[in-house]
Design a protein around this motif. Sequence first.
Motif, PDB file in Angstrom:
ATOM      1  N   THR A  30      -1.154  -6.245   5.404  1.00  0.00           N
ATOM      2  CA  THR A  30      -0.441  -5.206   6.158  1.00  0.00           C
ATOM      3  C   THR A  30       0.377  -4.313   5.228  1.00  0.00           C
ATOM      4  OG1 THR A  30      -0.293  -6.711   8.054  1.00  0.00           O
ATOM      5  CG2 THR A  30       1.150  -4.792   8.077  1.00  0.00           C
ATOM      6  N   GLU A  31       1.064  -4.926   4.254  1.00  0.00           N
ATOM      7  CA  GLU A  31       1.838  -4.162   3.268  1.00  0.00           C
ATOM      8  C   GLU A  31       0.924  -3.197   2.504  1.00  0.00           C
ATOM      9  OE1 GLU A  31       5.041  -4.162   1.515  1.00  0.00           O
ATOM     10  OE2 GLU A  31       5.868  -4.813   3.421  1.00  0.00           O
ATOM     11  N   THR A  32      -0.238  -3.681   2.127  1.00  0.00           N
ATOM     12  CA  THR A  32      -1.175  -2.860   1.362  1.00  0.00           C
ATOM     13  C   THR A  32      -1.638  -1.650   2.176  1.00  0.00           C
ATOM     14  OG1 THR A  32      -1.946  -4.858   0.216  1.00  0.00           O
ATOM     15  CG2 THR A  32      -3.326  -2.897   0.045  1.00  0.00           C
ATOM     16  N   PHE A  33      -1.961  -1.869   3.436  1.00  0.00           N
ATOM     17  CA  PHE A  33      -2.409  -0.779   4.299  1.00  0.00           C
ATOM     18  C   PHE A  33      -1.295   0.243   4.519  1.00  0.00           C
ATOM     19  CE2 PHE A  33      -5.657  -3.790   6.417  1.00  0.00           C
ATOM     20  CZ  PHE A  33      -6.602  -3.463   5.456  1.00  0.00           C
ATOM     21  N   ARG A  34      -0.113  -0.248   4.857  1.00  0.00           N
ATOM     22  CA  ARG A  34       0.989   0.672   5.187  1.00  0.00           C
ATOM     23  C   ARG A  34       1.442   1.479   3.979  1.00  0.00           C
ATOM     24  NH1 ARG A  34       4.296  -3.525   8.961  1.00  0.00           N
ATOM     25  NH2 ARG A  34       3.112  -3.180  10.868  1.00  0.00           N
ATOM     26  N   SER A  35       1.260   0.928   2.784  1.00  0.00           N
ATOM     27  CA  SER A  35       1.679   1.643   1.575  1.00  0.00           C
ATOM     28  C   SER A  35       0.650   2.673   1.137  1.00  0.00           C
ATOM     29  CB  SER A  35       1.900   0.637   0.440  1.00  0.00           C
ATOM     30  OG  SER A  35       0.659   0.096   0.006  1.00  0.00           O
ATOM     31  N   GLY A  36      -0.505   2.682   1.817  1.00  0.00           N
ATOM     32  CA  GLY A  36      -1.572   3.578   1.382  1.00  0.00           C
ATOM     33  C   GLY A  36      -2.234   3.098   0.109  1.00  0.00           C
ATOM     34  N   PHE A  37      -2.355   1.768  -0.041  1.00  0.00           N
ATOM     35  CA  PHE A  37      -2.969   1.135  -1.207  1.00  0.00           C
ATOM     36  C   PHE A  37      -2.185   1.434  -2.482  1.00  0.00           C
ATOM     37  CE2 PHE A  37      -6.393   1.389   1.872  1.00  0.00           C
ATOM     38  CZ  PHE A  37      -6.924   0.116   1.813  1.00  0.00           C
ATOM     39  N   GLU A  38      -0.882   1.296  -2.391  1.00  0.00           N
ATOM     40  CA  GLU A  38      -0.020   1.423  -3.567  1.00  0.00           C
ATOM     41  C   GLU A  38      -0.410   0.355  -4.585  1.00  0.00           C
ATOM     42  OE1 GLU A  38       3.191   0.263  -6.080  1.00  0.00           O
ATOM     43  OE2 GLU A  38       3.039  -0.760  -4.152  1.00  0.00           O
ATOM     44  N   VAL A  39      -0.400   0.700  -5.863  1.00  0.00           N
ATOM     45  CA  VAL A  39      -0.985  -0.129  -6.916  1.00  0.00           C
ATOM     46  C   VAL A  39      -0.442  -1.551  -6.922  1.00  0.00           C
ATOM     47  CG1 VAL A  39      -1.258  -0.406  -9.399  1.00  0.00           C
ATOM     48  CG2 VAL A  39      -1.536   1.842  -8.376  1.00  0.00           C
ATOM     49  N   LYS A  40       0.884  -1.698  -6.874  1.00  0.00           N
ATOM     50  CA  LYS A  40       1.459  -3.047  -6.943  1.00  0.00           C
ATOM     51  C   LYS A  40       0.959  -3.920  -5.806  1.00  0.00           C
ATOM     52  CE  LYS A  40       5.927  -2.206  -7.129  1.00  0.00           C
ATOM     53  NZ  LYS A  40       6.002  -0.743  -7.157  1.00  0.00           N
TER      54      LYS A  40
END
Length: 603
Positions: free
Chosen positions: A197-207
């Motif tokens: 969920t974090e990855t999706f909401r961040s727009g695939f932010e690198v970290k």
Amino acid sequence: MFAIFLCWFLIAVTFISLGDFFIFIYNKLCKKKERYSVTDTLFLGMIFILIPLSISSFWLPSNHYILLAYFIFSVLYWAIRYKYFIFCLKQVKRKIKSLSVYQLIVILLAILSVGLLSVYLGGQWLSHDSFYYHQAAIRWNEEYAIVPGLGNVEERFGFNSNYLLISAIYTLRFIFDEPIYGFQSFMCVAVLAWIVTETFRSGFEVKRVIILLLYTGFILMDRNVLGVTSTDIIPNLTIIYLAMKTVLYPHQVKKKLLFYVAIPIGLATFKLSIIFIALSGVLIFFWLIKQKDYRTVSFLFSTAFAIIGLWFIRNVIISGYLVHPLYQIDLFSFDWKVPAHILIRETHDIAAHARYEYMAKIWEDFLAFRVWKEFSWHIPLYALSLASMIFITAKIIKKKKEINKIYLYMAAILGINIIYWLATAPSIRFGYGYVFSLIFLAITLMFYRNRYDNYKLNILIISLESKNGKRYGTADFCKYISIILFGFIFIQSYKSISDYRHFLREYCGYSKSQSSRKPFYAPYSTTEQIMETSKIMEIPGPPFEPYEINNGITIYIATEERGFIYDVVPATSNEARGAQSFKKLEARGKSIQDGFRSKENYK
């Protein structure tokens, strides 16, 4: 799988309720306004359940009746806080609605994959400790209040991991007639859902993409033991979660004091070898004292004292020592105390296995490298952790003033824990939480720039044009890759269903139709484990022999060569495998609840 999902549901309800209750009490008493996510609350619930559960274990078995009490408490708690409950439901609903269809599909695939991996072990050799003493320790917690001198029956019971105590109330044995071990798989899937969920909401932010890849690797490493028991998975995944939260949100450390004190300190009662992770809590105590926030210090110290103190008391009752197997701390002279030479032998055996047998095995597997063979990856992980330590040290020396102080403290705590781990028992299963966390911190510092700290993969200038003129950007690639990744993991995890069906037909006499239905109802069971062993040994019944000690009490001796006792109670290993001889065991009274001791002059 139905049994696993039911277990997950009950864990979720009770952990969230107890976690939220203690957050509410903490905020009221300390005049704070700390707010926590669902995943944070689950971890806090996991820790705070130890206080009432440890207290009740002095007089009552930790079984479905205790679970019923917690479930009733949960219902009453949310009934009292009805408006807040409705608010929480709306928040969850809003977050779910913010996810697209493909994102929901990926999350569902991730959850189902862990569920499928939890159905079948794949071979008893993959989880020696589970069959040797974990399952039996859980059964003792279910059947009896804490038993004095239980460590004399089987020395490893003295480790008294709180993971085993918590697991006891969620086995659902009263429903399925077999234990369901869903605690670790539930926490595993909770963290995975949070990361995705974090990855999706961040727009695939690198970290966050790096976190997703590292944690997926963590799951694949543990894929064969998610469905049984392990005192290593919960500590390691919790360390990884703490590290991820700290790197992603360093500014929140001082805003979530309860989380960063209670979790690390409580975690030490799950696995003694990660005791130094509690240093984060100690640092926060010093900071609070410096801030003269004595109200918060008092609450947090009282909480930590209650968790650790109750664990100490249980240790003393089980083995006679404050901390097992630290025979050097010999403060008591109870008649049930485990003889010191047994603890010395156990300490030596653990270190010897990790330093010699294990190292020889992983080197052999590395030389014959296979992608899907877990041990093949252990040497590369050691190398990566060493490289990460060197890089982080160099980075700190060179640019100490530019790095967030929270990262410096995190690096120091991880470094201390890794040094202790390597100096004592350097088996990867004891320390891959540190390894993955250290690798993640090193990668973060490698690209650490204030300006580019939140750089997103989906804004990279990459695009392709199809024959019909449609353009595909990086965001599209991220979308398709995430679906392919978890689709592949789902397909691989479904293989455990096929393996389980074959096992049921070969060892348990199931028909084809029966073996097709069983995996979707309940996972690999203890009865099936014993049936497998009996068939391999070519004996008609369970691999145990009765042995009467004294006062009319009978225990059962494992006859198979590995000394596995599964979840049979009262039972112990044969003389060839046990740390102590069952012939030197005697009952302290006329009932099992009275406890056990070693005979006088036992050598």
